[in-house]
Design a protein around this motif. Structure first.
Motif, PDB file in Angstrom:
ATOM      1  N   LEU A  17      -8.323 -30.942 -19.333  1.00 50.63           N
ATOM      2  CA  LEU A  17      -8.512 -32.361 -19.055  1.00 50.63           C
ATOM      3  C   LEU A  17      -7.562 -32.849 -17.957  1.00 50.63           C
ATOM      4  CD1 LEU A  17     -10.140 -34.821 -19.940  1.00 50.63           C
ATOM      5  CD2 LEU A  17      -8.348 -35.319 -21.588  1.00 50.63           C
ATOM      6  N   SER A  18      -6.324 -32.391 -17.959  1.00 49.28           N
ATOM      7  CA  SER A  18      -5.374 -32.806 -16.924  1.00 49.28           C
ATOM      8  C   SER A  18      -5.773 -32.262 -15.561  1.00 49.28           C
ATOM      9  CB  SER A  18      -3.954 -32.371 -17.288  1.00 49.28           C
ATOM     10  OG  SER A  18      -3.866 -30.970 -17.360  1.00 49.28           O
ATOM     11  N   VAL A  19      -6.287 -31.045 -15.500  1.00 52.74           N
ATOM     12  CA  VAL A  19      -6.750 -30.493 -14.220  1.00 52.74           C
ATOM     13  C   VAL A  19      -7.963 -31.271 -13.715  1.00 52.74           C
ATOM     14  CG1 VAL A  19      -7.810 -28.447 -13.168  1.00 52.74           C
ATOM     15  CG2 VAL A  19      -5.777 -28.192 -14.579  1.00 52.74           C
ATOM     16  N   VAL A  20      -8.876 -31.622 -14.605  1.00 53.03           N
ATOM     17  CA  VAL A  20     -10.062 -32.386 -14.211  1.00 53.03           C
ATOM     18  C   VAL A  20      -9.663 -33.776 -13.705  1.00 53.03           C
ATOM     19  CG1 VAL A  20     -12.139 -33.510 -15.105  1.00 53.03           C
ATOM     20  CG2 VAL A  20     -11.669 -31.125 -15.663  1.00 53.03           C
ATOM     21  N   ILE A  21      -8.761 -34.440 -14.400  1.00 52.65           N
ATOM     22  CA  ILE A  21      -8.325 -35.778 -13.974  1.00 52.65           C
ATOM     23  C   ILE A  21      -7.598 -35.699 -12.635  1.00 52.65           C
ATOM     24  CG2 ILE A  21      -6.738 -37.670 -14.514  1.00 52.65           C
ATOM     25  CD1 ILE A  21      -7.550 -37.300 -17.460  1.00 52.65           C
ATOM     26  N   ALA A  22      -6.720 -34.705 -12.468  1.00 52.82           N
ATOM     27  CA  ALA A  22      -6.006 -34.550 -11.197  1.00 52.82           C
ATOM     28  C   ALA A  22      -6.972 -34.262 -10.060  1.00 52.82           C
ATOM     29  CB  ALA A  22      -4.972 -33.434 -11.309  1.00 52.82           C
ATOM     30  N   GLY A  23      -7.956 -33.419 -10.300  1.00 57.24           N
ATOM     31  CA  GLY A  23      -8.958 -33.135  -9.274  1.00 57.24           C
ATOM     32  C   GLY A  23      -9.789 -34.356  -8.927  1.00 57.24           C
ATOM     33  N   MET A  25      -8.834 -37.489  -9.170  1.00 53.39           N
ATOM     34  CA  MET A  25      -7.981 -38.414  -8.418  1.00 53.39           C
ATOM     35  C   MET A  25      -7.803 -37.942  -6.975  1.00 53.39           C
ATOM     36  SD  MET A  25      -5.166 -39.195 -11.342  1.00 53.39           S
ATOM     37  CE  MET A  25      -4.348 -40.607 -10.633  1.00 53.39           C
ATOM     38  N   LEU A  26      -7.621 -36.659  -6.784  1.00 49.99           N
ATOM     39  CA  LEU A  26      -7.484 -36.117  -5.431  1.00 49.99           C
ATOM     40  C   LEU A  26      -8.782 -36.296  -4.650  1.00 49.99           C
ATOM     41  CD1 LEU A  26      -5.671 -34.590  -3.463  1.00 49.99           C
ATOM     42  CD2 LEU A  26      -6.578 -32.474  -4.407  1.00 49.99           C
ATOM     43  N   GLY A  27      -9.897 -36.002  -5.291  1.00 51.47           N
ATOM     44  CA  GLY A  27     -11.187 -36.186  -4.625  1.00 51.47           C
ATOM     45  C   GLY A  27     -11.461 -37.637  -4.288  1.00 51.47           C
ATOM     46  N   ALA A  28     -11.118 -38.543  -5.191  1.00 49.46           N
ATOM     47  CA  ALA A  28     -11.329 -39.968  -4.938  1.00 49.46           C
ATOM     48  C   ALA A  28     -10.460 -40.455  -3.779  1.00 49.46           C
ATOM     49  CB  ALA A  28     -11.031 -40.781  -6.190  1.00 49.46           C
ATOM     50  N   SER A  29      -9.239 -39.956  -3.681  1.00 48.13           N
ATOM     51  CA  SER A  29      -8.384 -40.384  -2.576  1.00 48.13           C
ATOM     52  C   SER A  29      -8.882 -39.835  -1.249  1.00 48.13           C
ATOM     53  CB  SER A  29      -6.937 -39.948  -2.821  1.00 48.13           C
ATOM     54  OG  SER A  29      -6.816 -38.546  -2.691  1.00 48.13           O
ATOM     55  N   LEU A  30      -9.469 -38.656  -1.262  1.00 47.18           N
ATOM     56  CA  LEU A  30     -10.020 -38.105  -0.020  1.00 47.18           C
ATOM     57  C   LEU A  30     -11.279 -38.846   0.409  1.00 47.18           C
ATOM     58  CD1 LEU A  30      -9.514 -34.274  -0.562  1.00 47.18           C
ATOM     59  CD2 LEU A  30      -8.319 -35.748   1.042  1.00 47.18           C
ATOM     60  N   VAL A  31     -12.081 -39.252  -0.556  1.00 50.43           N
ATOM     61  CA  VAL A  31     -13.328 -39.946  -0.242  1.00 50.43           C
ATOM     62  C   VAL A  31     -13.072 -41.402   0.134  1.00 50.43           C
ATOM     63  CG1 VAL A  31     -15.504 -40.758  -1.235  1.00 50.43           C
ATOM     64  CG2 VAL A  31     -14.756 -38.422  -1.647  1.00 50.43           C
ATOM     65  N   CYS A  32     -12.221 -42.072  -0.614  1.00 53.00           N
ATOM     66  CA  CYS A  32     -12.005 -43.508  -0.404  1.00 53.00           C
ATOM     67  C   CYS A  32     -10.912 -43.833   0.609  1.00 53.00           C
ATOM     68  CB  CYS A  32     -11.643 -44.175  -1.733  1.00 53.00           C
ATOM     69  SG  CYS A  32     -12.948 -44.038  -2.963  1.00 53.00           S
ATOM     70  N   GLY A  33     -10.024 -42.896   0.897  1.00 55.46           N
ATOM     71  CA  GLY A  33      -8.903 -43.165   1.792  1.00 55.46           C
ATOM     72  C   GLY A  33      -9.322 -43.187   3.248  1.00 55.46           C
ATOM     73  N   HIS A  34      -8.544 -43.885   4.046  1.00 51.96           N
ATOM     74  CA  HIS A  34      -8.791 -43.955   5.487  1.00 51.96           C
ATOM     75  C   HIS A  34      -8.132 -42.753   6.159  1.00 51.96           C
ATOM     76  CE1 HIS A  34     -10.389 -47.971   5.061  1.00 51.96           C
ATOM     77  NE2 HIS A  34      -9.320 -48.312   4.349  1.00 51.96           N
ATOM     78  N   GLN A  35      -8.920 -41.880   6.724  1.00 57.99           N
ATOM     79  CA  GLN A  35      -8.426 -40.673   7.379  1.00 57.99           C
ATOM     80  C   GLN A  35      -8.404 -40.881   8.882  1.00 57.99           C
ATOM     81  OE1 GLN A  35      -7.421 -38.067   5.468  1.00 57.99           O
ATOM     82  NE2 GLN A  35      -8.045 -39.147   3.614  1.00 57.99           N
ATOM     83  N   LYS A  36      -7.270 -41.338   9.398  1.00 61.10           N
ATOM     84  CA  LYS A  36      -7.117 -41.555  10.835  1.00 61.10           C
ATOM     85  C   LYS A  36      -5.848 -40.848  11.321  1.00 61.10           C
ATOM     86  CE  LYS A  36      -9.473 -45.962  10.737  1.00 61.10           C
ATOM     87  NZ  LYS A  36      -9.394 -47.389  10.951  1.00 61.10           N
ATOM     88  N   PRO A  37      -5.889 -39.528  11.436  1.00 62.16           N
ATOM     89  CA  PRO A  37      -4.681 -38.816  11.863  1.00 62.16           C
ATOM     90  C   PRO A  37      -4.393 -39.031  13.354  1.00 62.16           C
ATOM     91  CG  PRO A  37      -6.490 -37.281  11.621  1.00 62.16           C
ATOM     92  CD  PRO A  37      -6.994 -38.632  11.167  1.00 62.16           C
TER      93      PRO A  37
END
Length: 121
Positions: A17-23, A25-37
């Motif tokens: 469950l902790s691995v699923v929740i961490a994944g 959260m990581l996926g949501a931040s990659l999808v929803c975050g602004h990626q402007k390097p």
């Protein structure tokens, strides 16, 4: 007689469950975050110092002191959790032993505080 798998099933469920929740959260931040390097954002960060400077440059030793103090007092918490779980079984001797341990750590903390090791100028 319960098997070993039955005893460790809650731990396994918690780990999965902790691995699923961490994944998630990581996926949501990659999808929803602004990626402007940009170039400065992609450079290596070197503890507040210039990334490409002389390697022999002197810097404050308090970086090491703060990290060592963090490790020491973080380990204190690592000893407190198992102690709290087994307190009903270890009785008065276990309680007094931990109070002695916390007393020594408290004296060390006060000593470091009085010496100014925790002050950052």
């Amino acid at each position: 007689m319960p098997s070993v798998i039955d005893d460790y099933l809650p731990v396994l469920i918690f780990g999965v469950l902790s691995v699923v929740i961490a994944g998630a959260m990581l996926g949501a931040s990659l999808v929803c975050g602004h990626q402007k390097p940009y170039a400065e954002k992609l450079t290596a960060y070197e503890c507040g110092f210039e990334a490409f400077d002389d390697a022999r440059r002197r810097f404050d030793v308090r970086f090491y002191l703060v990290s060592i103090l963090f490790i020491i007092f973080d380990l204190e918490v690592a000893f407190l959790f198992p102690w709290a779980v087994s307190l009903s079984r270890i009785g008065l001797f276990g309680f007094l032993s931990m109070m002695g341990f916390l007393g020594v750590l408290g004296i060390g903390f006060l000593y470091e505080w009085r010496k100014g090791a925790l002050d950052w100028d």
